[in-house]
Design an enzyme around this catalytic site. Structure first.
Site, PDB file in Angstrom:
ATOM      1  N   SER A  11       3.260  -2.437  18.538  1.00 57.15           N
ATOM      2  CA  SER A  11       1.998  -3.101  17.204  1.00 57.15           C
ATOM      3  C   SER A  11       3.108  -3.123  16.006  1.00 57.15           C
ATOM      4  CB  SER A  11       0.750  -2.019  16.474  1.00 57.15           C
ATOM      5  OG  SER A  11       1.690  -1.398  16.173  1.00 57.15           O
ATOM      6  N   LYS A  78      -0.035  11.228  12.066  1.00 58.64           N
ATOM      7  CA  LYS A  78      -1.596  11.888  11.627  1.00 58.64           C
ATOM      8  C   LYS A  78      -2.315  11.122  12.919  1.00 58.64           C
ATOM      9  CE  LYS A  78      -2.867   7.487  10.046  1.00 58.64           C
ATOM     10  NZ  LYS A  78      -3.539   6.707   8.722  1.00 58.64           N
ATOM     11  N   ASP A  79      -1.385  10.565  14.497  1.00 60.29           N
ATOM     12  CA  ASP A  79      -1.699  10.468  14.857  1.00 60.29           C
ATOM     13  C   ASP A  79      -1.662  11.558  16.633  1.00 60.29           C
ATOM     14  OD1 ASP A  79      -2.542   8.037  15.429  1.00 60.29           O
ATOM     15  OD2 ASP A  79      -0.662   6.849  15.511  1.00 60.29           O
ATOM     16  N   THR A 122     -14.383   0.530   7.943  1.00 57.21           N
ATOM     17  CA  THR A 122     -13.593   1.516   8.232  1.00 57.21           C
ATOM     18  C   THR A 122     -13.746   1.960   9.612  1.00 57.21           C
ATOM     19  OG1 THR A 122     -12.303   4.061   7.332  1.00 57.21           O
ATOM     20  CG2 THR A 122     -14.851   3.527   7.357  1.00 57.21           C
ATOM     21  N   SER A 124     -12.553   5.269  10.093  1.00 58.23           N
ATOM     22  CA  SER A 124     -12.477   6.517  10.123  1.00 58.23           C
ATOM     23  C   SER A 124     -13.845   7.180   9.489  1.00 58.23           C
ATOM     24  CB  SER A 124     -11.307   7.045   8.574  1.00 58.23           C
ATOM     25  OG  SER A 124     -11.318   8.238   8.211  1.00 58.23           O
ATOM     26  N   ARG A 126     -13.607  10.458   8.659  1.00 55.36           N
ATOM     27  CA  ARG A 126     -13.359  10.783   6.627  1.00 55.36           C
ATOM     28  C   ARG A 126     -13.414  10.002   5.934  1.00 55.36           C
ATOM     29  NH1 ARG A 126      -8.670   9.521   4.978  1.00 55.36           N
ATOM     30  NH2 ARG A 126      -7.589   8.396   5.888  1.00 55.36           N
ATOM     31  N   ARG A 127     -13.040   9.028   6.599  1.00 52.93           N
ATOM     32  CA  ARG A 127     -12.890   8.076   4.656  1.00 52.93           C
ATOM     33  C   ARG A 127     -14.768   7.350   5.050  1.00 52.93           C
ATOM     34  NH1 ARG A 127      -8.505   4.356   7.258  1.00 52.93           N
ATOM     35  NH2 ARG A 127      -6.364   4.877   6.019  1.00 52.93           N
ATOM     36  N   ARG A 144     -12.415  -1.749  14.029  1.00 58.36           N
ATOM     37  CA  ARG A 144     -11.115  -1.149  14.688  1.00 58.36           C
ATOM     38  C   ARG A 144     -10.297  -2.672  14.288  1.00 58.36           C
ATOM     39  NH1 ARG A 144     -10.191   1.518  19.314  1.00 58.36           N
ATOM     40  NH2 ARG A 144      -7.847   1.151  18.670  1.00 58.36           N
ATOM     41  N   GLY A 145      -9.355  -2.139  14.966  1.00 60.66           N
ATOM     42  CA  GLY A 145      -8.178  -3.410  14.943  1.00 60.66           C
ATOM     43  C   GLY A 145      -6.780  -2.729  14.081  1.00 60.66           C
ATOM     44  N   VAL A 147      -3.532  -3.425  10.881  1.00 65.24           N
ATOM     45  CA  VAL A 147      -4.050  -3.884   9.212  1.00 65.24           C
ATOM     46  C   VAL A 147      -4.175  -5.486   9.679  1.00 65.24           C
ATOM     47  CG1 VAL A 147      -2.650  -4.009   7.698  1.00 65.24           C
ATOM     48  CG2 VAL A 147      -2.700  -2.236   9.300  1.00 65.24           C
ATOM     49  N   THR A 149      -5.686  -7.258  11.165  1.00 63.33           N
ATOM     50  CA  THR A 149      -7.102  -7.878  12.056  1.00 63.33           C
ATOM     51  C   THR A 149      -7.995  -7.347  11.103  1.00 63.33           C
ATOM     52  OG1 THR A 149      -6.980  -7.233  13.904  1.00 63.33           O
ATOM     53  CG2 THR A 149      -8.617  -7.202  13.626  1.00 63.33           C
ATOM     54  N   ARG A 150      -7.525  -5.796  10.303  1.00 66.65           N
ATOM     55  CA  ARG A 150      -8.804  -5.352   9.517  1.00 66.65           C
ATOM     56  C   ARG A 150      -8.328  -6.952   7.614  1.00 66.65           C
ATOM     57  NH1 ARG A 150      -9.497   0.777   9.802  1.00 66.65           N
ATOM     58  NH2 ARG A 150      -9.094   0.700  12.263  1.00 66.65           N
ATOM     59  N   CYS A 237     -10.078  13.967  15.933  1.00 63.47           N
ATOM     60  CA  CYS A 237     -10.061  12.711  14.830  1.00 63.47           C
ATOM     61  C   CYS A 237     -11.658  11.965  14.156  1.00 63.47           C
ATOM     62  CB  CYS A 237      -9.137  11.530  15.686  1.00 63.47           C
ATOM     63  SG  CYS A 237     -10.364  11.237  17.206  1.00 63.47           S
TER      64      CYS A 237
END
Length: 328
Positions: A11, A78-79, A122, A124, A126-127, A144-145, A147, A149-150, A237
Site C-alpha cells: 500500500s 499497531k498491526d 470507521t 475500528s 475502538r473509534r 474498509r479501505g 487512506v 479510499t476513505r 483487534c
C-alpha cells in the site's frame, strides 16, 4: 556490499513508512532493497473479525522473514499481535509520529458541528465505541479501505465524515484533509498508533545490532506499556480498547503516564482509567492499569455488542486498517 532486503506491504502508506526506515539506513551507509509482500488483509475486503483479525497484515511478512526471502520487515506497530513471535524480534522502534486521530468531514465540519444522524465511517471498534460514548447522536458505519479510499467516501457523499490516524495523513502528505485533530480526551488512540516496528530474525545478531541505530527508547517504553494493557485484558483487534502512554516529568525523574478506555461498541457503557508508572518497568505499569480496569468491570463492558449497522453505498476494497496490539 550486499543490499539489505526490507519487506513491506505494498500500500502507498506502507511503502512510505518503509521508505523512511530505508532512508535512515541509507544515511548510515547501508544499501537497502525494498521487497513488496501481499498480505491476507490486503487481499480481503471482509471485516477484520471475519478474516482473522489481529495479525492479518503481518503474517505474510513474518513468513517471508522465516523463509529468508527478506532480511527485515517494517510494520505499523499497531498491526502486530500482542504475543511474542517465535524466532523473530522487534529490533527497533523508531521515533513515533503523532498518535492522535483526526476527523475528515464534509464542508470543513468539526465533530461537534456534525448534525445528529451524520454518518461517520470507521473500521475500528475502538473509534466506534468512543464516538458513541460522546453522545452526539452520530450514525457510525463500518468502512474498509486505504487512506485515499476513505477520503473518497467523504468526497463522494457516501459518508459525512471518517476518522483516521493523523500519523498516516502526515506520512502521506495529506494532513490538510483533516477538519479536526481529535484530543485523546475525546478519543484515545490504538496501542502503538503512530509507531513503526522494525522486525528481523532473532538469531541475526549482526542485523539486530545494525537496526538498533533506529531505536527510540521513549517510544518503545510507551508502546510496551500500551500493549501490556491489551495483553492483560486479552483484547484483540475487535475489542473496543484505546490506550495512550506518554513520558512525563515526575517529581524526581521521568515517568510514564498511561490512560485507557474500554467500552461497549454502542456507547452504552464505558470505563476510563489512568495511572503513572515507572519508566523502567513499562509492562508492569500497563498490567496494573489493565487490572484496575478489570476490577472496575472491564470484562462486562467488553461483552456488550451493538446491532449490525448498514454500510455506506461505496464499498472500499483496499485494506488499511486500525488494529490495536502490543510488543515483545
Amino acid at each position: 556490499m550486499t543490499a539489505l532486503r526490507l519487506g513491506t506491504r505494498r500500500s502507498r502508506l506502507a511503502l512510505t513508512q518503509s521508505g523512511t526506515v530505508a532512508d535512515a539506513l541509507r544515511a548510515l551507509g547501508h544499501e537497502v532493497e525494498t521487497v513488496e509482500i501481499v498480505t491476507e488483509g490486503d487481499r480481503s475486503t471482509a471485516a477484520l473479525d471475519q478474516i482473522g483479525g489481529t495479525g492479518v497484515f503481518a503474517s505474510a511478512l513474518r513468513t517471508a522473514l522465516r523463509e529468508k526471502q527478506i532480511d527485515f520487515a517494517v510494520h505499523s506497530l499497531k498491526d502486530l499481535p500482542t504475543a511474542a513471535e517465535s524466532g523473530l524480534t522487534i529490533a527497533a522502534v523508531p521515533v513515533r509520529e503523532d498518535v492522535r486521530d483526526v476527523l475528515v468531514a464534509r464542508d470543513g465540519l468539526t465533530l461537534g458541528e456534525l448534525p445528529r444522524g451524520a454518518r461517520v465511517g470507521t473500521g475500528s471498534p475502538r473509534r466506534e465505541a468512543q464516538l458513541h460514548a460522546l453522545g452526539l447522536g452520530l450514525d457510525v458505519v463500518p468502512v474498509r479501505g486505504n487512506v485515499e479510499t476513505r477520503l473518497r467516501l467523504v468526497e463522494s457523499g457516501a459518508v459525512d465524515a471518517v476518522v483516521l490516524a493523523r500519523a498516516g495523513l502526515l506520512r502521506l502528505g495529506l494532513s490538510d484533509a483533516a477538519t479536526e485533530v481529535l484530543d485523546p480526551i475525546q478519543i484515545l488512540p490504538a496501542a502503538g498508533q503512530g509507531a513503526l516496528a522494525v522486525e528481523c530474525r532473532a538469531d541475526d545478531a549482526d542485523l539486530r545490532s545494525l537496526l538498533l541505530a533506529l531505536e527510540d527508547a521513549d517510544t518503545r517504553a510507551c508502546v510496551r506499556a500500551e500493549r501490556a494493557v491489551l495483553r492483560e485484558l486479552e483484547a484483540g483487534c475487535i475489542a473496543p480498547v484505546g490506550v495512550l502512554a506518554e513520558v512525563v516529568e515526575g517529581f524526581d525523574a521521568a515517568e510514564l503516564s498511561i490512560r485507557a478506555f474500554v467500552g461497549a461498541r454502542d456507547g452504552s457503557l464505558e470505563l476510563r482509567r489512568s495511572l503513572t508508572g515507572d519508566l523502567g518497568d513499562p509492562e508492569g505499569a500497563g498490567i496494573r492499569l489493565a487490572r484496575l480496569l478489570i476490577d472496575d468491570g472491564a470484562d462486562v463492558v467488553r461483552e456488550v455488542r451493538p446491532a449490525p449497522s448498514h454500510r455506506p453505498s461505496e464499498s472500499p476494497s483496499t485494506a488499511q486498517t486500525d488494529t490495536p496490539e502490543t510488543l515483545q
